[in-house]
Enzyme design. Structure first.
Site, PDB file in Angstrom:
ATOM      1  N   ASP A  86      13.850   2.601   0.709  1.00 32.42           N
ATOM      2  CA  ASP A  86      14.651   2.921   1.500  1.00 32.42           C
ATOM      3  C   ASP A  86      14.450   2.277   2.935  1.00 32.42           C
ATOM      4  OD1 ASP A  86      13.414   5.081   2.790  1.00 32.42           O
ATOM      5  OD2 ASP A  86      13.304   5.209   0.537  1.00 32.42           O
ATOM      6  N   GLU A 106       8.485  -3.234  -1.791  1.00 31.45           N
ATOM      7  CA  GLU A 106       9.712  -3.049  -2.940  1.00 31.45           C
ATOM      8  C   GLU A 106       9.032  -4.169  -4.002  1.00 31.45           C
ATOM      9  OE1 GLU A 106      11.154   0.183  -2.918  1.00 31.45           O
ATOM     10  OE2 GLU A 106      11.479  -0.870  -4.734  1.00 31.45           O
ATOM     11  N   ASP A 154       4.587   4.779  -0.688  1.00 29.35           N
ATOM     12  CA  ASP A 154       6.444   5.749  -0.929  1.00 29.35           C
ATOM     13  C   ASP A 154       6.769   5.212  -2.035  1.00 29.35           C
ATOM     14  OD1 ASP A 154       8.182   6.823  -0.024  1.00 29.35           O
ATOM     15  OD2 ASP A 154       8.652   5.618   1.479  1.00 29.35           O
ATOM     16  N   PRO A 161       8.106   1.764 -13.475  1.00 27.76           N
ATOM     17  CA  PRO A 161       7.377   1.074 -12.687  1.00 27.76           C
ATOM     18  C   PRO A 161       6.632   1.853 -11.824  1.00 27.76           C
ATOM     19  CG  PRO A 161       9.583   1.463 -11.803  1.00 27.76           C
ATOM     20  CD  PRO A 161       9.564   2.286 -13.123  1.00 27.76           C
TER      21      PRO A 161
END
Ligand code: SPD
Length: 283
Positions: A86, A106, A154, A161
């Site tokens: 994000d 990510e 994070d 996952p």
């Protein structure tokens, strides 16, 4: 009919949030990513039915996951974020002028895509120091050649996952991927959810075995299970409560001005005060 988003985190105990509509829903190869427009929390992202962030309360999580670690390192120049799609953690890292490079790994590009579209105020995607890499964070760290001063984990909850982010092997790879005075912070779930205790214990046992310094700290995040959230800070040497660190916090916050909404000097130190039942989880 009034619509609600419900997350049950302890049998039939849970969280209910009033929502206006579903803005985004995609089953990716990794997980179900959704974004809702809520009545009072702005837009809300969930992954596999678990709250990741809302526009109104994300500042607590991102400020605490980032600044505690960044100020603990004497000179954070290279920062790696595992997860964090994000962009909120990257935004907080980017406040630190000393930082020269931010790599954000990510695994799921849909998280970044949905965030850019529906949580546009959250991420610092335009910062020239930021590289977004869509890869498995565990493999990335394992194969890393150029070490980082700070690593921030994070990830999401220890199912799907993100499960591997709670394993000792991963923290061993992180140790090898850190510079001599390297510092790592990680999100480590709610102390009010017994089903996560084994994951919390696994992480802290691994950190204890591998790193010189290792502490849990807490933050209060209304839309996370039971509102109390734990995080870990670990390092090869620098201590989060040393005089040097506290001086850096003071000087750094003078430069940030009034931009932060949760983190301050007193919160930095106070976050390490653990209630007895929380300390007991780590025994
Ligand atoms: N159940 C909440 C777990 C949240 C972990 N990460 C959130 C991502 C926000 N950047």
């Amino acid at each position: 009919m009034a619509l609600t988003y419900n997350e049950f985190y302890n049998e039939r105990t849970g969280l209910t949030i009033g929502v206006k509509r579903l803005l985004f829903s995609e089953q990716t190869p990794y997980q179900l990513v959704e974004v809702y427009e809520t009545d009072t929390w702005g837009n809300l992202m969930t992954i596999d039915g678990m709250v990741m962030l809302s526009e109104k309360d994300e500042f607590v999580y991102h400020e605490m996951l980032t600044h505690v670690g960044l100020f603990t390192h004497p000179k954070p120049e290279r920062v790696l974020i595992i997860g964090g799609g994000d962009g909120g953690t990257a935004r907080e890292v980017a406040r630190h002028d000393q930082v020269k490079r931010i790599d954000m790994v990510e695994i799921d590009e849909a998280v970044v895509r949905a965030s850019k579209e529906f949580l546009p105020e959250v991420g610092a995607f335009d910062d020239s120091r930021l590289q977004v890499i869509h890869e498995d964070g565990i493999k990335f760290v394992q194969n890393n050649k150029e070490p980082y001063d700070v690593i921030i984990i994070d990830g999401s909850d220890p199912v799907g996952p993100a499960e591997g982010l709670f394993e000792k092997d991963f923290y061993t790879y992180c140790y090898d991927a850190l510079t001599e005075e390297g510092v790592l912070t990680a999100q480590t779930e709610s102390p009010w959810v017994p089903s996560y205790y084994s994951s919390i214990q696994k992480v802290f046992q691994a950190l204890d075995d591998l790193y010189a310094v290792n502490k849990m700290y807490l933050a209060y995040i209304p839309l996370y299970p039971a509102g109390m959230w734990s995080m870990a800070i670990t390092s090869k040497g620098p201590k989060p409560l040393s005089v040097d660190t506290l001086n850096r916090v003071q000087q750094g916050l003078d430069q940030f001005g009034d931009d932060l909404n949760y983190y301050n000097e007193a919160v930095h130190s106070g976050a390490f005060a653990l209630p007895n039942f929380v300390a007991d989880i780590l025994q």
